[in-house]
Design a protein around this motif. Structure first.
Motif, PDB file in Angstrom:
ATOM      1  N   ASN A  38       0.782  -1.232   0.000  1.00 48.43           N
ATOM      2  CA  ASN A  38       0.000   0.000   0.000  1.00 48.43           C
ATOM      3  C   ASN A  38       0.813   1.281   0.000  1.00 48.43           C
ATOM      4  O   ASN A  38       0.244   2.368  -0.008  1.00 48.43           O
ATOM      5  CB  ASN A  38      -0.913   0.021   1.240  1.00 48.43           C
ATOM      6  CG  ASN A  38      -1.750  -1.230   1.354  1.00 48.43           C
ATOM      7  OD1 ASN A  38      -2.653  -1.446   0.565  1.00 48.43           O
ATOM      8  ND2 ASN A  38      -1.438  -2.076   2.346  1.00 48.43           N
ATOM      9  N   GLY A  39       2.144   1.187   0.037  1.00 48.30           N
ATOM     10  CA  GLY A  39       2.937   2.379   0.271  1.00 48.30           C
ATOM     11  C   GLY A  39       2.919   2.717   1.753  1.00 48.30           C
ATOM     12  O   GLY A  39       2.312   2.013   2.571  1.00 48.30           O
ATOM     13  N   PRO A  40       3.589   3.811   2.148  1.00 49.09           N
ATOM     14  CA  PRO A  40       3.641   4.169   3.575  1.00 49.09           C
ATOM     15  C   PRO A  40       2.244   4.250   4.192  1.00 49.09           C
ATOM     16  O   PRO A  40       1.345   4.891   3.631  1.00 49.09           O
ATOM     17  CB  PRO A  40       4.335   5.531   3.565  1.00 49.09           C
ATOM     18  CG  PRO A  40       5.152   5.521   2.313  1.00 49.09           C
ATOM     19  CD  PRO A  40       4.351   4.744   1.308  1.00 49.09           C
ATOM     20  N   VAL A  41       2.069   3.596   5.331  1.00 48.59           N
ATOM     21  CA  VAL A  41       0.713   3.445   5.884  1.00 48.59           C
ATOM     22  C   VAL A  41       0.220   4.690   6.613  1.00 48.59           C
ATOM     23  O   VAL A  41      -0.975   4.796   6.904  1.00 48.59           O
ATOM     24  CB  VAL A  41       0.649   2.228   6.826  1.00 48.59           C
ATOM     25  CG1 VAL A  41       1.009   0.950   6.082  1.00 48.59           C
ATOM     26  CG2 VAL A  41       1.561   2.419   8.050  1.00 48.59           C
ATOM     27  N   ASP A  42       1.095   5.632   6.921  1.00 47.89           N
ATOM     28  CA  ASP A  42       0.682   6.816   7.674  1.00 47.89           C
ATOM     29  C   ASP A  42      -0.279   7.715   6.909  1.00 47.89           C
ATOM     30  O   ASP A  42      -0.906   8.582   7.504  1.00 47.89           O
ATOM     31  CB  ASP A  42       1.911   7.645   8.083  1.00 47.89           C
ATOM     32  CG  ASP A  42       2.635   7.044   9.264  1.00 47.89           C
ATOM     33  OD1 ASP A  42       2.017   6.221   9.971  1.00 47.89           O
ATOM     34  OD2 ASP A  42       3.807   7.390   9.485  1.00 47.89           O
ATOM     35  N   SER A  92      -8.666   8.566  -3.902  1.00 46.24           N
ATOM     36  CA  SER A  92      -9.156   7.214  -3.650  1.00 46.24           C
ATOM     37  C   SER A  92      -8.289   6.204  -4.394  1.00 46.24           C
ATOM     38  O   SER A  92      -7.922   6.415  -5.568  1.00 46.24           O
ATOM     39  CB  SER A  92     -10.605   7.087  -4.107  1.00 46.24           C
ATOM     40  OG  SER A  92     -11.079   5.783  -3.865  1.00 46.24           O
ATOM     41  N   ARG A  93      -7.964   5.104  -3.678  1.00 43.90           N
ATOM     42  CA  ARG A  93      -7.108   4.095  -4.273  1.00 43.90           C
ATOM     43  C   ARG A  93      -7.348   2.748  -3.589  1.00 43.90           C
ATOM     44  O   ARG A  93      -7.631   2.707  -2.382  1.00 43.90           O
ATOM     45  CB  ARG A  93      -5.638   4.501  -4.107  1.00 43.90           C
ATOM     46  CG  ARG A  93      -4.666   3.729  -4.981  1.00 43.90           C
ATOM     47  CD  ARG A  93      -3.234   4.101  -4.646  1.00 43.90           C
ATOM     48  NE  ARG A  93      -2.836   3.506  -3.368  1.00 43.90           N
ATOM     49  CZ  ARG A  93      -1.688   3.777  -2.731  1.00 43.90           C
ATOM     50  NH1 ARG A  93      -0.868   4.670  -3.241  1.00 43.90           N
ATOM     51  NH2 ARG A  93      -1.398   3.190  -1.594  1.00 43.90           N
ATOM     52  N   MET A 113       3.664  -0.620   9.001  1.00 40.02           N
ATOM     53  CA  MET A 113       2.491  -1.479   9.179  1.00 40.02           C
ATOM     54  C   MET A 113       1.563  -0.823  10.181  1.00 40.02           C
ATOM     55  O   MET A 113       2.005  -0.175  11.129  1.00 40.02           O
ATOM     56  CB  MET A 113       2.937  -2.856   9.673  1.00 40.02           C
ATOM     57  CG  MET A 113       1.818  -3.859   9.976  1.00 40.02           C
ATOM     58  SD  MET A 113       1.016  -3.658  11.608  1.00 40.02           S
ATOM     59  CE  MET A 113       2.380  -3.971  12.737  1.00 40.02           C
ATOM     60  N   VAL A 114       0.256  -1.014   9.985  1.00 42.68           N
ATOM     61  CA  VAL A 114      -0.707  -0.479  10.943  1.00 42.68           C
ATOM     62  C   VAL A 114      -1.907  -1.421  11.037  1.00 42.68           C
ATOM     63  O   VAL A 114      -2.366  -1.970  10.032  1.00 42.68           O
ATOM     64  CB  VAL A 114      -1.157   0.953  10.554  1.00 42.68           C
ATOM     65  CG1 VAL A 114      -1.914   0.958   9.229  1.00 42.68           C
ATOM     66  CG2 VAL A 114      -1.982   1.590  11.660  1.00 42.68           C
ATOM     67  N   VAL A 115      -2.377  -1.633  12.268  1.00 46.26           N
ATOM     68  CA  VAL A 115      -3.604  -2.404  12.510  1.00 46.26           C
ATOM     69  C   VAL A 115      -4.806  -1.469  12.613  1.00 46.26           C
ATOM     70  O   VAL A 115      -5.842  -1.690  11.994  1.00 46.26           O
ATOM     71  CB  VAL A 115      -3.484  -3.265  13.785  1.00 46.26           C
ATOM     72  CG1 VAL A 115      -4.835  -3.866  14.176  1.00 46.26           C
ATOM     73  CG2 VAL A 115      -2.455  -4.372  13.582  1.00 46.26           C
TER      74      VAL A 115
END
Length: 565
Positions: free
Chosen positions: A484-488, A531-532, A550-552
Motif C-alpha cells: 500500500n505504500g507508507p501506511v501513515d 481514492s485508491r 504497518m498499521v492495525v
C-alpha cells in the motif's frame, strides 16, 4: 525439552528420544545430591554478576532477582511432558527430587519466601497431577498465599503488593502476572477454593475488558514489560510473545474451570494473532514485542525493527517451541460423558469416553473459510454429547466484553447438519450441544458465516479513537507498506466495502482483504486526498517483505487523530 517431548508424542521419532535421553543424563549429572539444580550457581557461584543470578552468600539468597525457582518450574513442566510422551521416569525422577528438596526448604513451617518470577507454581501443579503427591499442590499454593506479605519484593511489578486473593487488577510484569494467574486458576480448580475462584474471575474480567489488545496481546508498556493502566493500550505496544503464550495457558485453564466457550474465544484470538506473530513463517526469526504499528525504522524489537534470530534472553523463541508442539492438546476436552470440540483445524484424534474408543476426524480450511466437517466414529454405538464451540466472532462479539465491538454487527446462527440433515441445536455456554447415540461414520457439518468485520475500540482507549481495524473470521488484519505504500497516509472510510479472496502466491498463501481507501497528501500546507485500492493481510504474517511500515488501527477521520498511534 518440553517441546521435544510434545513433538515425540506425535512423531515417535527414535532419534529424538535417544537425544532427549542424552540430555537427561547431563541434567542428572548436574543435580547436586540434595536435589538442588541451577547450573548458573553451580558453575560460577558468588562471582556471577548477571542481573538474574546475584548472590551474597549462598543459593536462594536472592529469590527476588534470581530465576532459580522459575527455571525449576520449567524443568517440572518438561519432565511431565517427557513422562507423558514416553512413559519413562528418568526425567521425572530428577524433577521430583528437586521438588522434594524445595518442599523441605520452603514447605509448611519452613523458610517463608516467594519466587521472584512466577512459574514454579505451574510446574508443581503439573507434578501433582501425574504423581498425585499432595505436597506438590500444597507447595504451589503456599508460594501463592505468601505473596503480598512483605516476604519478597513487595512490588506491583512482581504481583507481590497484595495477597493474591485480594488482587482485582492486572498489574506489573505481564509474563509473571499471566503465569501467576494460570497457577491461581489451577489451584481454584483443583482445591475448590472460592476465594481463588472469585479473585481469578475478577482478574480475567479486568484484562479482557480493559487491558487486552485486539490481537490478544497483553502487557502494553516497554517499561517493566508491564500491564498499563485500564484502557492504556498504545499501538507501539510491548505485548511480549511470552505474555501471549501465558495468556493461552491462563484462558485454557479458565475454560477447564468454568466450561465456557468465551475463554476459548480469547485463547483462539491470542493464538491466531498476537502469539504466532512472534515467529516468522519459516520458524527461524522471532519478535519479543509484538507492535500494532511500525514505521519501518523504530527499533522496537530489542534493537532491531524486524524479527531476530535470537535474543540474549531467549525465553520467547524457546517458549514458541514448546507451545507450537503442544497445540494438539488444546483442540479437545472431555468431562464425564461429554466431548468438547474447542478449535477447528485438520486433525484426527482418538478419545476414550465411557470405556468406548472414539475416533474423531476434522476436515476444514478454517480459518480461511467457515466450513468444518467432523466425522465421529465410536468403536460401538454409544450415547454421549459432543459440544461444538460457536466462536464469539460469529455471534457479533470480537471479545466477551465491550473493549472491542463490530460496526457491522450481523450475528449469524451457524448452519449445522447431522448426516446431511439440518438440525436445530441448543447452544449452552457458547457450545452447540449434540446429545445422541453415535455410530461409526456419523458426520456433523458446521457452516460459519465469514465476512469482513470492521472493529472499533471502547472510547476509553485513546490510542484508537477515530480508528478502525479489520477482521475476517478469527484473524486480525493489517495494512503493510509493500502492498500500500507508507501506511501513515491512509484514511479508511468506515463504510468502505472490503472483499476477501485467497492469494496463494504471497506469505505462504493467505486470504487478503481488498477495498478502497483515501490516500492523504500534503502539498504546500494543503491537504488533498485520492481514492485508491488497498490490501490488508493477516497481522500474524507481517514483516516478511522487509522492515516496512504497518498499521492495525487505521484512521477513519483526520480530526483529532495522531499520525503516529
Amino acid at each position: 525439552m518440553e517441546g521435544a517431548s510434545y513433538t515425540y508424542q506425535l512423531t515417535k521419532d527414535r532419534h529424538l528420544r535417544l537425544y532427549m535421553d542424552t540430555l537427561i543424563s547431563y541434567i542428572a549429572g548436574a543435580q547436586l545430591p540434595d536435589g538442588y539444580l541451577y547450573t548458573a550457581w553451580n558453575l560460577r557461584a558468588k562471582d556471577y554478576s548477571d542481573a538474574y543470578c546475584l548472590y551474597e552468600k549462598d543459593r536462594y539468597d536472592n529469590l527476588k532477582d534470581s530465576h532459580e525457582l522459575y527455571n525449576a518450574g520449567h524443568m517440572y513442566e518438561a519432565a511431565v511432558a517427557h513422562y507423558q510422551a514416553t512413559g519413562q521416569t528418568n526425567f521425572l525422577d530428577i524433577a521430583t527430587k528437586n521438588a522434594d528438596h524445595i518442599y523441605d526448604l520452603f514447605g509448611p513451617g519452613k523458610r517463608e519466601a516467594v519466587p521472584g518470577h512466577q512459574e514454579i507454581e505451574i510446574g508443581l501443579v503439573k507434578l501433582y497431577r501425574v504423581t498425585r503427591n499432595p505436597k506438590y499442590l500444597e507447595m504451589a499454593k503456599l508460594f501463592l498465599d505468601r505473596r503480598g506479605k512483605g516476604l519478597g519484593a513487595g512490588a506491583p511489578y512482581s504481583q507481590d503488593h497484595k495477597p493474591v486473593t485480594e488482587q482485582e487488577e492486572a498489574v506489573g510484569h505481564a509474563v509473571r502476572a499471566n503465569y501467576m494467574y494460570t497457577a491461581m486458576t489451577d489451584i481454584a480448580a483443583l482445591t475448590g477454593d472460592q476465594e481463588y475462584v472469585r479473585a481469578i474471575d475478577k482478574l480475567w474480567e479486568n484484562v479482557v475488558n480493559k487491558k487486552m489488545y485486539l490481537t490478544g496481546g497483553m502487557g502494553a508498556l516497554y517499561h517493566g514489560e508491564a500491564y498499563g493502566k485500564n484502557y492504556e493500550l498504545p499501538n507501539i505496544s510491548y505485548a511480549e510473545t511470552c505474555a501471549s503464550i501465558a495468556g493461552v495457558y491462563w484462558n485454557h485453564r479458565m475454560f477447564l474451570l468454568h466450561g465456557d466457550a468465551k475463554y476459548i474465544d480469547v485463547m483462539e484470538r491470542i493464538m491466531y494473532n498476537g502469539l504466532i506473530s512472534g515467529v516468522s513463517l519459516d520458524g527461524t526469526k522471532f519478535f519479543y514485542p509484538n507492535v500494532l504499528y511500525a514505521d519501518g525504522k523504530l527499533d522496537f524489537n530489542q534493537g532491531k525493527p524486524g524479527r531476530s534470530e535470537w535474543f540474549t534472553c531467549s525465553c520467547c523463541p524457546t517458549n514458541i517451541v514448546r507451545f507450537v508442539s503442544s497445540v494438539p492438546g488444546y483442540l479437545y476436552a472431555t468431562c464425564g460423558d461429554q466431548i468438547y470440540v474447542n478449535l477447528y483445524m485438520d486433525n484426527t484424534v482418538n478419545i476414550e469416553l465411557k470405556k468406548t474408543d472414539i475416533r474423531i476426524e476434522q476436515q476444514t480450511d478454517y480459518p480461511w473459510n467457515g466450513t468444518v466437517r467432523t466425522i465421529i466414529s465410536p468403536s460401538r454405538k454409544t450415547r454421549f454429547t459432543v459440544n461444538f464451540r460457536i466462536p464469539g466472532w460469529t455471534q457479533g462479539s470480537p471479545v466477551p466484553g465491550d473493549l472491542y465491538t463490530y460496526t457491522n454487527n450481523t450475528p449469524a446462527k451457524p448452519v449445522i447438519t447431522i448426516n446431511g440433515v439440518q438440525a436445530d441445536v441448543a447452544v449452552e455456554k457458547g457450545y452447540a450441544k449434540i446429545d445422541r447415540e453415535w455410530k461409526k461414520g456419523d458426520i456433523v457439518e458446521l457452516e460459519f458465516l465469514m465476512e469482513v468485520k470492521k472493529v472499533v475500540a471502547n472510547e476509553n482507549v485513546e490510542a484508537d479513537n477515530g480508528r478502525i481495524a479489520l477482521e475476517y473470521g478469527p484473524l486480525v488484519y493489517c495494512l503493510e507498506e509493500p502492498d500500500n505504500g507508507p501506511v501513515d497516509h491512509i484514511l479508511l472510510d468506515k463504510n468502505a466495502n472490503f472483499k476477501a479472496h485467497f492469494q496463494s502466491d504471497i506469505l505462504g498463501g493467505v486470504t487478503v482483504l481488498e477495498g478502497d481507501a483515501t490516500i492523504i497528501t500534503l502539498n504546500e500546507n494543503k491537504v488533498s486526498g485520492m481514492s485508491r485500492p488497498v490490501k490488508a493481510i493477516p497481522y500474524y504474517a507481517w514483516n516478511h517483505r522487509g522492515d516496512k511500515s504497518m498499521v492495525v488501527w487505521i484512521p477513519y477521520r483526520m480530526q483529532g487523530v495522531s499520525i503516529h498511534p
